[in-house]
Motif scaffolding. Sequence first.
Motif, PDB file in Angstrom:
ATOM      1  N   GLU A  96       0.855  -1.180   0.000  1.00 26.69           N
ATOM      2  CA  GLU A  96       0.000   0.000   0.000  1.00 26.69           C
ATOM      3  C   GLU A  96       0.891   1.230   0.000  1.00 26.69           C
ATOM      4  OE1 GLU A  96      -2.728  -0.072   3.237  1.00 26.69           O
ATOM      5  OE2 GLU A  96      -3.768  -1.903   2.551  1.00 26.69           O
ATOM      6  N   ASP A  97       0.694   2.092  -0.981  1.00 28.51           N
ATOM      7  CA  ASP A  97       1.550   3.281  -1.132  1.00 28.51           C
ATOM      8  C   ASP A  97       3.028   2.903  -1.161  1.00 28.51           C
ATOM      9  OD1 ASP A  97      -0.701   4.960  -1.106  1.00 28.51           O
ATOM     10  OD2 ASP A  97      -0.688   5.027   1.092  1.00 28.51           O
ATOM     11  N   ASN A  98       3.313   1.810  -1.906  1.00 30.56           N
ATOM     12  CA  ASN A  98       4.683   1.309  -2.077  1.00 30.56           C
ATOM     13  C   ASN A  98       5.314   0.813  -0.771  1.00 30.56           C
ATOM     14  OD1 ASN A  98       4.760   1.834  -4.872  1.00 30.56           O
ATOM     15  ND2 ASN A  98       5.299   3.979  -4.490  1.00 30.56           N
ATOM     16  N   LYS A  99       4.500   0.543   0.231  1.00 34.13           N
ATOM     17  CA  LYS A  99       5.000  -0.007   1.491  1.00 34.13           C
ATOM     18  C   LYS A  99       4.472  -1.423   1.684  1.00 34.13           C
ATOM     19  CE  LYS A  99       5.529   4.381   3.974  1.00 34.13           C
ATOM     20  NZ  LYS A  99       5.133   5.168   5.170  1.00 34.13           N
ATOM     21  N   PHE A 100       5.362  -2.312   2.125  1.00 35.20           N
ATOM     22  CA  PHE A 100       4.992  -3.703   2.370  1.00 35.20           C
ATOM     23  C   PHE A 100       4.078  -3.777   3.597  1.00 35.20           C
ATOM     24  CE2 PHE A 100       5.900  -7.741   4.581  1.00 35.20           C
ATOM     25  CZ  PHE A 100       5.537  -8.634   3.579  1.00 35.20           C
ATOM     26  N   VAL A 101       2.891  -4.409   3.433  1.00 34.05           N
ATOM     27  CA  VAL A 101       1.947  -4.486   4.552  1.00 34.05           C
ATOM     28  C   VAL A 101       1.628  -5.917   4.971  1.00 34.05           C
ATOM     29  CG1 VAL A 101       0.875  -2.261   4.038  1.00 34.05           C
ATOM     30  CG2 VAL A 101      -0.046  -4.328   2.976  1.00 34.05           C
ATOM     31  N   GLY A 102       1.955  -6.904   4.141  1.00 27.65           N
ATOM     32  CA  GLY A 102       1.661  -8.276   4.523  1.00 27.65           C
ATOM     33  C   GLY A 102       1.972  -9.250   3.404  1.00 27.65           C
ATOM     34  N   ALA A 103       1.966 -10.535   3.757  1.00 21.25           N
ATOM     35  CA  ALA A 103       2.280 -11.558   2.753  1.00 21.25           C
ATOM     36  C   ALA A 103       1.759 -12.917   3.182  1.00 21.25           C
ATOM     37  CB  ALA A 103       3.789 -11.637   2.535  1.00 21.25           C
ATOM     38  N   LEU A 104       1.566 -13.759   2.179  1.00 22.13           N
ATOM     39  CA  LEU A 104       1.278 -15.187   2.391  1.00 22.13           C
ATOM     40  C   LEU A 104       2.462 -15.941   1.807  1.00 22.13           C
ATOM     41  CD1 LEU A 104      -2.016 -17.090   1.613  1.00 22.13           C
ATOM     42  CD2 LEU A 104       0.136 -17.884   0.644  1.00 22.13           C
ATOM     43  N   GLU A 105       3.032 -16.883   2.576  1.00 23.56           N
ATOM     44  CA  GLU A 105       4.218 -17.611   2.130  1.00 23.56           C
ATOM     45  C   GLU A 105       4.004 -19.106   2.307  1.00 23.56           C
ATOM     46  OE1 GLU A 105       7.619 -16.102   4.177  1.00 23.56           O
ATOM     47  OE2 GLU A 105       7.114 -14.009   3.781  1.00 23.56           O
ATOM     48  N   ALA A 106       4.415 -19.875   1.283  1.00 20.12           N
ATOM     49  CA  ALA A 106       4.242 -21.332   1.340  1.00 20.12           C
ATOM     50  C   ALA A 106       5.419 -22.028   0.692  1.00 20.12           C
ATOM     51  CB  ALA A 106       2.945 -21.729   0.635  1.00 20.12           C
ATOM     52  N   ALA A 107       5.796 -23.172   1.286  1.00 20.59           N
ATOM     53  CA  ALA A 107       6.858 -24.002   0.710  1.00 20.59           C
ATOM     54  C   ALA A 107       6.242 -25.130  -0.101  1.00 20.59           C
ATOM     55  CB  ALA A 107       7.746 -24.570   1.810  1.00 20.59           C
ATOM     56  N   ASN A 108       6.918 -25.514  -1.188  1.00 16.96           N
ATOM     57  CA  ASN A 108       6.498 -26.620  -2.060  1.00 16.96           C
ATOM     58  C   ASN A 108       5.062 -26.463  -2.590  1.00 16.96           C
ATOM     59  OD1 ASN A 108       9.000 -27.985  -1.552  1.00 16.96           O
ATOM     60  ND2 ASN A 108       8.160 -28.638   0.428  1.00 16.96           N
ATOM     61  N   PRO A 109       4.709 -25.315  -3.155  1.00 11.97           N
ATOM     62  CA  PRO A 109       3.357 -25.142  -3.704  1.00 11.97           C
ATOM     63  C   PRO A 109       3.206 -25.876  -5.034  1.00 11.97           C
ATOM     64  CG  PRO A 109       4.662 -23.222  -4.184  1.00 11.97           C
ATOM     65  CD  PRO A 109       5.542 -24.117  -3.359  1.00 11.97           C
ATOM     66  N   VAL A 110       1.965 -26.208  -5.380  1.00 13.86           N
ATOM     67  CA  VAL A 110       1.646 -26.891  -6.640  1.00 13.86           C
ATOM     68  C   VAL A 110       0.486 -26.149  -7.304  1.00 13.86           C
ATOM     69  CG1 VAL A 110       0.867 -29.038  -7.715  1.00 13.86           C
ATOM     70  CG2 VAL A 110       2.423 -29.123  -5.755  1.00 13.86           C
ATOM     71  N   PHE A 111       0.620 -25.940  -8.623  1.00 12.87           N
ATOM     72  CA  PHE A 111      -0.421 -25.229  -9.367  1.00 12.87           C
ATOM     73  C   PHE A 111      -1.303 -26.234 -10.100  1.00 12.87           C
ATOM     74  CE2 PHE A 111      -1.888 -23.243 -13.366  1.00 12.87           C
ATOM     75  CZ  PHE A 111      -2.651 -22.211 -12.825  1.00 12.87           C
ATOM     76  N   ASP A 112      -2.628 -26.071  -9.968  1.00 10.29           N
ATOM     77  CA  ASP A 112      -3.599 -26.904 -10.683  1.00 10.29           C
ATOM     78  C   ASP A 112      -4.161 -26.089 -11.844  1.00 10.29           C
ATOM     79  OD1 ASP A 112      -5.736 -28.366 -11.659  1.00 10.29           O
ATOM     80  OD2 ASP A 112      -6.396 -29.053  -9.687  1.00 10.29           O
ATOM     81  N   PRO A 113      -3.830 -26.434 -13.107  1.00  8.66           N
ATOM     82  CA  PRO A 113      -4.276 -25.621 -14.246  1.00  8.66           C
ATOM     83  C   PRO A 113      -5.791 -25.628 -14.449  1.00  8.66           C
ATOM     84  CG  PRO A 113      -3.172 -27.624 -14.990  1.00  8.66           C
ATOM     85  CD  PRO A 113      -2.980 -27.556 -13.516  1.00  8.66           C
ATOM     86  N   GLU A 114      -6.486 -26.644 -13.949  1.00  9.62           N
ATOM     87  CA  GLU A 114      -7.935 -26.713 -14.133  1.00  9.62           C
ATOM     88  C   GLU A 114      -8.659 -25.739 -13.203  1.00  9.62           C
ATOM     89  OE1 GLU A 114      -9.409 -30.656 -13.872  1.00  9.62           O
ATOM     90  OE2 GLU A 114      -8.202 -31.410 -15.551  1.00  9.62           O
ATOM     91  N   THR A 115      -8.276 -25.733 -11.935  1.00  9.90           N
ATOM     92  CA  THR A 115      -8.923 -24.838 -10.963  1.00  9.90           C
ATOM     93  C   THR A 115      -8.211 -23.498 -10.839  1.00  9.90           C
ATOM     94  OG1 THR A 115      -7.626 -25.726  -9.124  1.00  9.90           O
ATOM     95  CG2 THR A 115      -9.707 -26.837  -9.629  1.00  9.90           C
TER      96      THR A 115
END
Length: 368
Positions: A190-209
């Motif tokens: 927000e206004d070029n300032k970091f305000v939060g994040a979601l972080e995950a290890a070993n993620p997998v992408f499902d092209p259908e969903t």
Amino acid sequence: MKFKFPGIKILDRYIIRKFLGTYVFAIALIIVIVVIFDAVEKIDDFIELKAPLKDIAMRYYLNFIPYFINQFSGLFTFIAVIFFTSKLAYQTEIIAILSSGVSFRRLMWPYFVSATIITLLALGLNLFIIPKANERRIEFETEYLKKGRRMQRYDMHIYRQISPGTVAYIRGFRGGENNNASYLAIEQYEDNKFVGALEAANPVFDPETRCWSAPRYITREFVGEKEVFEAHQALDTLINLEATELGRVEELIKTMNLFELNDFIAQQKEKGSDMIATFLVERTQRFSYPISTFILTLIGVSLSSRKVRGGTGLHIGIGITLCFSYILIAKFAEEFAKNGVLPPVLSVWLPNIFYAMIAVYLYKKAPK
């Protein structure tokens, strides 16, 4: 002044036949030479990786040839015009034509008819045929060429803006059937300032969903001056990011036809992507390079229709110098556009505008 359609007379057919015939012959000759040299260079890979002869011919070279024709179409248009027009000039045919009452402007008519045919061919190649040919050619190179196998389709560190103020960072994405990565972070600003994040290890992408899943993840959020961490189980989140967008984007857009590219640009604008200039450069070039055929034709005729000492060789030398300088300026303009120095559309059209002025000057100086 009312325009009167000049029709196609015997002289027009003669010039069109000479123009297109020389163009096709020059392109065909250089294609044969390039294919032979390319085959000699890659023959070891073809044998070692057991590439079928049918695939070499149909999947690789059949898709390589349109790309090559498009790359050098302007140059060979220029050479074709200068070569046969110089011959007409040195056989005094140009003088005879002008002396018979045919104006220089009327003489340009069959040249522009020929240039229109070449331009329409180039537009068809650029907008629809070459993108799919590139896709099939790259698939073949990845499967049967060592260089293609070594080429990384994905960067180790991938940053993509998925909406204004939201950036996805993906590390170690491997693609393929599994579509897995070693790390995923969705960062909020927000206004070029970091305000939060979601972080995950070993993620997998499902092209259908179009969802990213992971066994565990954490969230980070700033509450006042304090950063709060929370651990969670079983991530299953939908974000506006396709797996195809994770590849090298500059190569990806070269495999899209005009309609796919337009949709992709609209989608990226909605996300607030910082690569819009690159996408606009790609789209604009697909129109500007074919249109340059008319400019190069006018320059070629204006240069080579006059007898000078040095003959056809001097005409070709001057012509090739002008043509390569056009290509050089176009490359500089492309980089200016991508770096935001100039607006993308103006930057890509700038070489055409500059050389159109040269063409008009040479046209006015041409023998009448």
